[in-house]
Motif scaffolding. Structure first.
Motif, PDB file in Angstrom:
ATOM      1  N   ASP A  49       1.720   5.315 -11.019  1.00 29.65           N
ATOM      2  CA  ASP A  49       1.676   3.873 -11.229  1.00 29.65           C
ATOM      3  C   ASP A  49       0.264   3.321 -11.204  1.00 29.65           C
ATOM      4  O   ASP A  49       0.059   2.135 -10.989  1.00 29.65           O
ATOM      5  CB  ASP A  49       2.525   3.160 -10.166  1.00 29.65           C
ATOM      6  CG  ASP A  49       4.002   3.445 -10.360  1.00 29.65           C
ATOM      7  OD1 ASP A  49       4.506   3.162 -11.448  1.00 29.65           O
ATOM      8  OD2 ASP A  49       4.619   3.963  -9.423  1.00 29.65           O
ATOM      9  N   SER A  50      -0.732   4.146 -11.469  1.00 32.05           N
ATOM     10  CA  SER A  50      -2.121   3.699 -11.397  1.00 32.05           C
ATOM     11  C   SER A  50      -2.437   2.599 -12.417  1.00 32.05           C
ATOM     12  O   SER A  50      -3.360   1.812 -12.207  1.00 32.05           O
ATOM     13  CB  SER A  50      -3.074   4.879 -11.581  1.00 32.05           C
ATOM     14  OG  SER A  50      -2.891   5.463 -12.858  1.00 32.05           O
ATOM     15  N   ALA A  51      -1.663   2.505 -13.486  1.00 33.89           N
ATOM     16  CA  ALA A  51      -1.898   1.457 -14.485  1.00 33.89           C
ATOM     17  C   ALA A  51      -1.695   0.061 -13.899  1.00 33.89           C
ATOM     18  O   ALA A  51      -2.249  -0.910 -14.411  1.00 33.89           O
ATOM     19  CB  ALA A  51      -0.983   1.660 -15.686  1.00 33.89           C
ATOM     20  N   LEU A  52      -0.933  -0.045 -12.825  1.00 32.61           N
ATOM     21  CA  LEU A  52      -0.711  -1.335 -12.172  1.00 32.61           C
ATOM     22  C   LEU A  52      -2.008  -1.970 -11.693  1.00 32.61           C
ATOM     23  O   LEU A  52      -2.107  -3.186 -11.599  1.00 32.61           O
ATOM     24  CB  LEU A  52       0.192  -1.161 -10.947  1.00 32.61           C
ATOM     25  CG  LEU A  52       1.672  -0.994 -11.180  1.00 32.61           C
ATOM     26  CD1 LEU A  52       2.367  -0.585  -9.890  1.00 32.61           C
ATOM     27  CD2 LEU A  52       2.271  -2.267 -11.722  1.00 32.61           C
ATOM     28  N   PHE A  53      -2.991  -1.155 -11.374  1.00 29.48           N
ATOM     29  CA  PHE A  53      -4.202  -1.641 -10.722  1.00 29.48           C
ATOM     30  C   PHE A  53      -5.348  -1.917 -11.682  1.00 29.48           C
ATOM     31  O   PHE A  53      -6.446  -2.220 -11.251  1.00 29.48           O
ATOM     32  CB  PHE A  53      -4.631  -0.649  -9.642  1.00 29.48           C
ATOM     33  CG  PHE A  53      -3.500  -0.315  -8.706  1.00 29.48           C
ATOM     34  CD1 PHE A  53      -2.952  -1.281  -7.883  1.00 29.48           C
ATOM     35  CD2 PHE A  53      -2.953   0.954  -8.683  1.00 29.48           C
ATOM     36  CE1 PHE A  53      -1.897  -0.994  -7.040  1.00 29.48           C
ATOM     37  CE2 PHE A  53      -1.898   1.261  -7.842  1.00 29.48           C
ATOM     38  CZ  PHE A  53      -1.364   0.280  -7.019  1.00 29.48           C
ATOM     39  N   LYS A  54      -5.087  -1.829 -12.954  1.00 27.90           N
ATOM     40  CA  LYS A  54      -6.141  -2.103 -13.941  1.00 27.90           C
ATOM     41  C   LYS A  54      -5.562  -2.770 -15.183  1.00 27.90           C
ATOM     42  O   LYS A  54      -5.899  -2.443 -16.300  1.00 27.90           O
ATOM     43  CB  LYS A  54      -6.897  -0.822 -14.288  1.00 27.90           C
ATOM     44  CG  LYS A  54      -6.023   0.353 -14.669  1.00 27.90           C
ATOM     45  CD  LYS A  54      -6.827   1.619 -14.842  1.00 27.90           C
ATOM     46  CE  LYS A  54      -5.874   2.775 -15.053  1.00 27.90           C
ATOM     47  NZ  LYS A  54      -6.443   4.055 -14.873  1.00 27.90           N
ATOM     48  N   ASP A  57       0.813  -1.222   0.000  1.00 26.70           N
ATOM     49  CA  ASP A  57       0.000   0.000   0.000  1.00 26.70           C
ATOM     50  C   ASP A  57       0.848   1.274   0.000  1.00 26.70           C
ATOM     51  O   ASP A  57       0.528   2.237  -0.668  1.00 26.70           O
ATOM     52  CB  ASP A  57      -0.932   0.032   1.219  1.00 26.70           C
ATOM     53  CG  ASP A  57      -2.192  -0.782   1.007  1.00 26.70           C
ATOM     54  OD1 ASP A  57      -2.496  -1.134  -0.150  1.00 26.70           O
ATOM     55  OD2 ASP A  57      -2.874  -1.061   2.002  1.00 26.70           O
ATOM     56  N   ARG A  58       1.935   1.256   0.728  1.00 36.77           N
ATOM     57  CA  ARG A  58       2.758   2.474   0.825  1.00 36.77           C
ATOM     58  C   ARG A  58       3.673   2.659  -0.371  1.00 36.77           C
ATOM     59  O   ARG A  58       4.346   3.671  -0.489  1.00 36.77           O
ATOM     60  CB  ARG A  58       3.585   2.444   2.098  1.00 36.77           C
ATOM     61  CG  ARG A  58       4.706   1.432   2.027  1.00 36.77           C
ATOM     62  CD  ARG A  58       5.730   1.634   3.098  1.00 36.77           C
ATOM     63  NE  ARG A  58       6.939   0.952   2.675  1.00 36.77           N
ATOM     64  CZ  ARG A  58       7.867   0.536   3.485  1.00 36.77           C
ATOM     65  NH1 ARG A  58       7.751   0.735   4.760  1.00 36.77           N
ATOM     66  NH2 ARG A  58       8.928  -0.068   3.011  1.00 36.77           N
ATOM     67  N   ASP A  59       3.751   1.650  -1.257  1.00 40.58           N
ATOM     68  CA  ASP A  59       4.722   1.659  -2.343  1.00 40.58           C
ATOM     69  C   ASP A  59       4.180   2.155  -3.670  1.00 40.58           C
ATOM     70  O   ASP A  59       4.694   1.792  -4.722  1.00 40.58           O
ATOM     71  CB  ASP A  59       5.291   0.246  -2.550  1.00 40.58           C
ATOM     72  CG  ASP A  59       6.229  -0.160  -1.435  1.00 40.58           C
ATOM     73  OD1 ASP A  59       6.679   0.723  -0.697  1.00 40.58           O
ATOM     74  OD2 ASP A  59       6.492  -1.355  -1.300  1.00 40.58           O
ATOM     75  N   PHE A  87      11.037  -5.340  -8.601  1.00 38.11           N
ATOM     76  CA  PHE A  87      11.193  -4.279  -9.590  1.00 38.11           C
ATOM     77  C   PHE A  87      10.921  -2.951  -8.897  1.00 38.11           C
ATOM     78  O   PHE A  87       9.938  -2.826  -8.168  1.00 38.11           O
ATOM     79  CB  PHE A  87      10.200  -4.472 -10.738  1.00 38.11           C
ATOM     80  CG  PHE A  87      10.515  -5.641 -11.629  1.00 38.11           C
ATOM     81  CD1 PHE A  87      11.196  -5.451 -12.824  1.00 38.11           C
ATOM     82  CD2 PHE A  87      10.139  -6.925 -11.275  1.00 38.11           C
ATOM     83  CE1 PHE A  87      11.491  -6.527 -13.652  1.00 38.11           C
ATOM     84  CE2 PHE A  87      10.423  -8.005 -12.095  1.00 38.11           C
ATOM     85  CZ  PHE A  87      11.104  -7.803 -13.287  1.00 38.11           C
ATOM     86  N   SER A  88      11.778  -1.963  -9.152  1.00 37.00           N
ATOM     87  CA  SER A  88      11.652  -0.671  -8.478  1.00 37.00           C
ATOM     88  C   SER A  88      11.717   0.469  -9.481  1.00 37.00           C
ATOM     89  O   SER A  88      12.476   0.425 -10.448  1.00 37.00           O
ATOM     90  CB  SER A  88      12.785  -0.488  -7.463  1.00 37.00           C
ATOM     91  OG  SER A  88      12.768  -1.523  -6.521  1.00 37.00           O
ATOM     92  N   ARG A  89      10.916   1.497  -9.194  1.00 30.62           N
ATOM     93  CA  ARG A  89      10.965   2.760  -9.924  1.00 30.62           C
ATOM     94  C   ARG A  89      10.428   3.820  -8.990  1.00 30.62           C
ATOM     95  O   ARG A  89       9.320   3.685  -8.472  1.00 30.62           O
ATOM     96  CB  ARG A  89      10.143   2.701 -11.203  1.00 30.62           C
ATOM     97  CG  ARG A  89      10.278   3.991 -12.027  1.00 30.62           C
ATOM     98  CD  ARG A  89       9.498   3.970 -13.312  1.00 30.62           C
ATOM     99  NE  ARG A  89       8.087   4.140 -12.985  1.00 30.62           N
ATOM    100  CZ  ARG A  89       7.089   3.756 -13.751  1.00 30.62           C
ATOM    101  NH1 ARG A  89       7.323   3.147 -14.896  1.00 30.62           N
ATOM    102  NH2 ARG A  89       5.847   3.954 -13.402  1.00 30.62           N
ATOM    103  N   GLU A  90      11.230   4.864  -8.773  1.00 34.92           N
ATOM    104  CA  GLU A  90      10.874   5.927  -7.840  1.00 34.92           C
ATOM    105  C   GLU A  90      10.484   5.285  -6.517  1.00 34.92           C
ATOM    106  O   GLU A  90      11.270   4.563  -5.938  1.00 34.92           O
ATOM    107  CB  GLU A  90       9.805   6.836  -8.446  1.00 34.92           C
ATOM    108  CG  GLU A  90      10.302   7.545  -9.704  1.00 34.92           C
ATOM    109  CD  GLU A  90       9.225   8.270 -10.467  1.00 34.92           C
ATOM    110  OE1 GLU A  90       8.077   8.350  -9.996  1.00 34.92           O
ATOM    111  OE2 GLU A  90       9.544   8.755 -11.568  1.00 34.92           O
ATOM    112  N   GLN A  91       9.278   5.514  -6.015  1.00 36.12           N
ATOM    113  CA  GLN A  91       8.910   4.933  -4.716  1.00 36.12           C
ATOM    114  C   GLN A  91       8.098   3.647  -4.838  1.00 36.12           C
ATOM    115  O   GLN A  91       7.649   3.101  -3.842  1.00 36.12           O
ATOM    116  CB  GLN A  91       8.149   5.948  -3.872  1.00 36.12           C
ATOM    117  CG  GLN A  91       6.774   6.292  -4.408  1.00 36.12           C
ATOM    118  CD  GLN A  91       6.100   7.364  -3.566  1.00 36.12           C
ATOM    119  OE1 GLN A  91       6.762   8.292  -3.110  1.00 36.12           O
ATOM    120  NE2 GLN A  91       4.816   7.240  -3.362  1.00 36.12           N
ATOM    121  N   THR A  92       7.948   3.121  -6.031  1.00 41.42           N
ATOM    122  CA  THR A  92       7.156   1.910  -6.226  1.00 41.42           C
ATOM    123  C   THR A  92       8.054   0.682  -6.289  1.00 41.42           C
ATOM    124  O   THR A  92       9.018   0.644  -7.061  1.00 41.42           O
ATOM    125  CB  THR A  92       6.333   2.004  -7.526  1.00 41.42           C
ATOM    126  OG1 THR A  92       5.472   3.135  -7.453  1.00 41.42           O
ATOM    127  CG2 THR A  92       5.485   0.760  -7.725  1.00 41.42           C
TER     128      THR A  92
END
Length: 182
Positions: free
Chosen positions: A108-113, A101-103, A160-165
């Protein structure tokens, strides 16, 4: 369809390529430790007869070992996605991705759809993610979704990391893939 694969069974030994180098066939090693896009490789292998079958996409509790790997406190929650990656109408890979949740941030909203879109299109896309070290384990007594024994099953995981995700990606390589490669 209920999925029974477990990436955090007690006793699983996750190790890097240094450990597995002499303990697995070169074909297994080539696929398991490839840092490139698995989606691209599966598309090429299947002559584009490739698809993603979503099994689960929802917010929920993250497994304790996943929390530890993502640096989250025990009992953490996040976004969980489970899919089959299918070639020639046969499941080749069972994949589970987890985002705490904090990541996440708005970018990165595309991750959720994603639905039936491969996660690899985001991970290796225009704004690609950095992949951490790949760890692999061998399941001695795992079962496939039809509950038929499948010995052995290989799985890998990496962050996998990018910025804070940060996204923890688990991939189990199913017998049908190895059959296709043989």
């Amino acid at each position: 369809m209920q999925v029974i694969y477990r990436f955090s069974q007690p006793g699983l030994q996750w190790n890097t390529i240094a450990h597995w180098r002499s303990l697995m066939a070169s074909t297994n090693r080539d696929w398991l430790f490839d840092k490139g896009s698995l989606t691209r490789r599966l598309r090429a292998l299947s002559d584009d007869e490739f698809k993603v079958i979503p099994l689960r996409e929802e917010a929920g509790p993250i497994l304790p070992q996943e929390c530890q790997l993502l640096g989250l406190p025990p009992g953490g929650r996040g976004w969980i996605r489970e899919v089959y990656l299918v070639g020639f109408d046969r499941p080749w890979i069972y994949a589970r991705s987890v985002v705490g949740d904090r990541d996440t941030d708005g970018s990165d909203s595309a991750l959720f759809k994603l639905g039936s879109v491969p996660l690899g299109t985001l991970l290796f896309g225009e704004k690609s993610y950095q992949r951490g070290e790949i760890e692999v384990c061998r399941y001695e007594d795992a079962c496939n979704a039809s509950r038929q024994p499948a010995y052995p099953l290989w799985a890998r995981r990496s962050i996998f990391s990018r910025e804070q995700t940060n996204i923890l990606v688990h991939e189990m390589f199913l017998p049908a893939l190895w059959e296709e490669l043989s």
